[in-house]
Design an enzyme around this catalytic site. Structure first.
Site, short mmCIF file in Angstrom:
data_model
loop_
_atom_site.label_atom_id
_atom_site.label_comp_id
_atom_site.label_asym_id
_atom_site.label_seq_id
_atom_site.Cartn_x
_atom_site.Cartn_y
_atom_site.Cartn_z
N GLU A 195 36.80 54.71 36.13
CA GLU A 195 35.59 53.89 36.08
C GLU A 195 35.04 53.84 34.66
O GLU A 195 34.57 52.78 34.20
CB GLU A 195 34.55 54.46 37.04
CG GLU A 195 34.92 54.30 38.51
CD GLU A 195 33.97 55.00 39.45
OE1 GLU A 195 34.01 54.71 40.65
OE2 GLU A 195 33.18 55.86 38.98
N ASP A 244 31.53 51.76 37.41
CA ASP A 244 31.46 51.64 38.87
C ASP A 244 30.85 50.31 39.27
O ASP A 244 31.31 49.65 40.20
CB ASP A 244 30.62 52.81 39.42
CG ASP A 244 30.41 52.70 40.92
OD1 ASP A 244 31.40 52.72 41.67
OD2 ASP A 244 29.25 52.59 41.36
N ASP A 304 36.72 59.19 38.25
CA ASP A 304 35.58 59.02 37.35
C ASP A 304 36.02 58.43 36.00
O ASP A 304 35.37 57.53 35.46
CB ASP A 304 34.89 60.36 37.10
CG ASP A 304 34.17 60.89 38.33
OD1 ASP A 304 34.00 60.12 39.30
OD2 ASP A 304 33.79 62.07 38.33
N GLU A 342 30.96 56.00 33.20
CA GLU A 342 31.38 56.01 34.61
C GLU A 342 30.37 55.24 35.47
O GLU A 342 30.75 54.45 36.34
CB GLU A 342 31.49 57.46 35.09
CG GLU A 342 31.76 57.60 36.57
CD GLU A 342 31.37 58.98 37.10
OE1 GLU A 342 31.16 59.10 38.32
OE2 GLU A 342 31.27 59.92 36.29
#
Length: 226
Positions: free
Chosen positions: A121, A49, A118, A45
């Site tokens: 990502e 991102d 989450d 995650e």
């Protein structure tokens, strides 16, 4: 390792053929299902991102070659925020393949915005590690579709914009009041009312207080602009 039928179908929706299926499995493993032999998706995650951020930064720059940093930043934020990631996750039915512990599953984890955002990502990171930046960029561009082209010309955070409106008129900041809550405990819906000192109000409902506050602020801004 071969992917199960449901994960193979998900990879097809995603548009990426994994050379290392373990990456996808890890990306879909929530902390409630992790173990010493099965790591969760938190590290992925973190990476995803950043990959998403780079792709979207390049995308908003390319979409408007004359925009200032002040114009680009809110557009970028609108494209990478958790709510947008969760929306994309819902479009490809990511929740159906999340690997969750029993308690998280019973509490509606497959529908939770934070978990979906989450995991989206983390999946981006899995594609990046499996196929490189070009594969990740192609996947993101495909999944985000026309969001870059249609992101509001002024995508400022609605609460910030409403506060700036009030400050310009020497008013105190807007107040946000929860007026109702409905639905089961594991998936409540909040109704929030945005209020200004001059008596103007607007309300909105959403699955999280944050989203309801944003929608109420946006509704009030729309009313104030006629």
């Amino acid at each position: 390792m071969k992917l199960s039928a449901d994960l193979t179908a998900f990879a097809k929706r995603l548009g990426h053929d994994f050379t290392n299926p373990e990456l996808l499995i890890r990306a879909l493993t929530h902390g409630s299902m992790s173990s010493t032999t099965r790591p969760d998706n938190q590290r992925l995650e973190f990476l995803g991102d950043r990959v998403l951020g780079l792709v979207m930064a390049e995308a908003v720059l390319a979409a408007d070659k004359t925009a200032s940093e002040g114009q680009l930043a809110p557009r970028f934020n609108a494209l990478v925020r958790k709510e947008t990631c969760a929306d994309v996750a819902r479009e490809i039915d990511l929740g159906a393949v999340l690997k969750l512990g029993r308690s998280e599953m019973m509490s509606g984890g497959r529908r939770k915005q934070a978990l979906l955002g989450d995991a989206m990502e983390a999946v981006i990171a899995a594609v990046y590690l499996d196929g490189g930046f070009e594969a990740a960029e192609a996947t993101i561009r495909k999944l985000w579709g026309d969001r870059v082209a249609t992101v509001e010309a002024d995508a400022r955070d609605a609460k910030t914009a409403l506060q700036e409106w009030a400050q310009a008129r020497r008013m105190p900041p807007p107040a946000y009041v929860e007026t109702a809550r409905s639905g089961p405990d594991h998936a409540p819906e909040f109704t929030i009312e945005a209020r200004l000192e001059n008596g103007e109000v607007a309300q909105a409902s959403a699955k999280s207080k944050r989203a309801a506050e944003q929608d109420a602020a946006r509704a009030l801004l729309d009313r104030l602009s006629g």
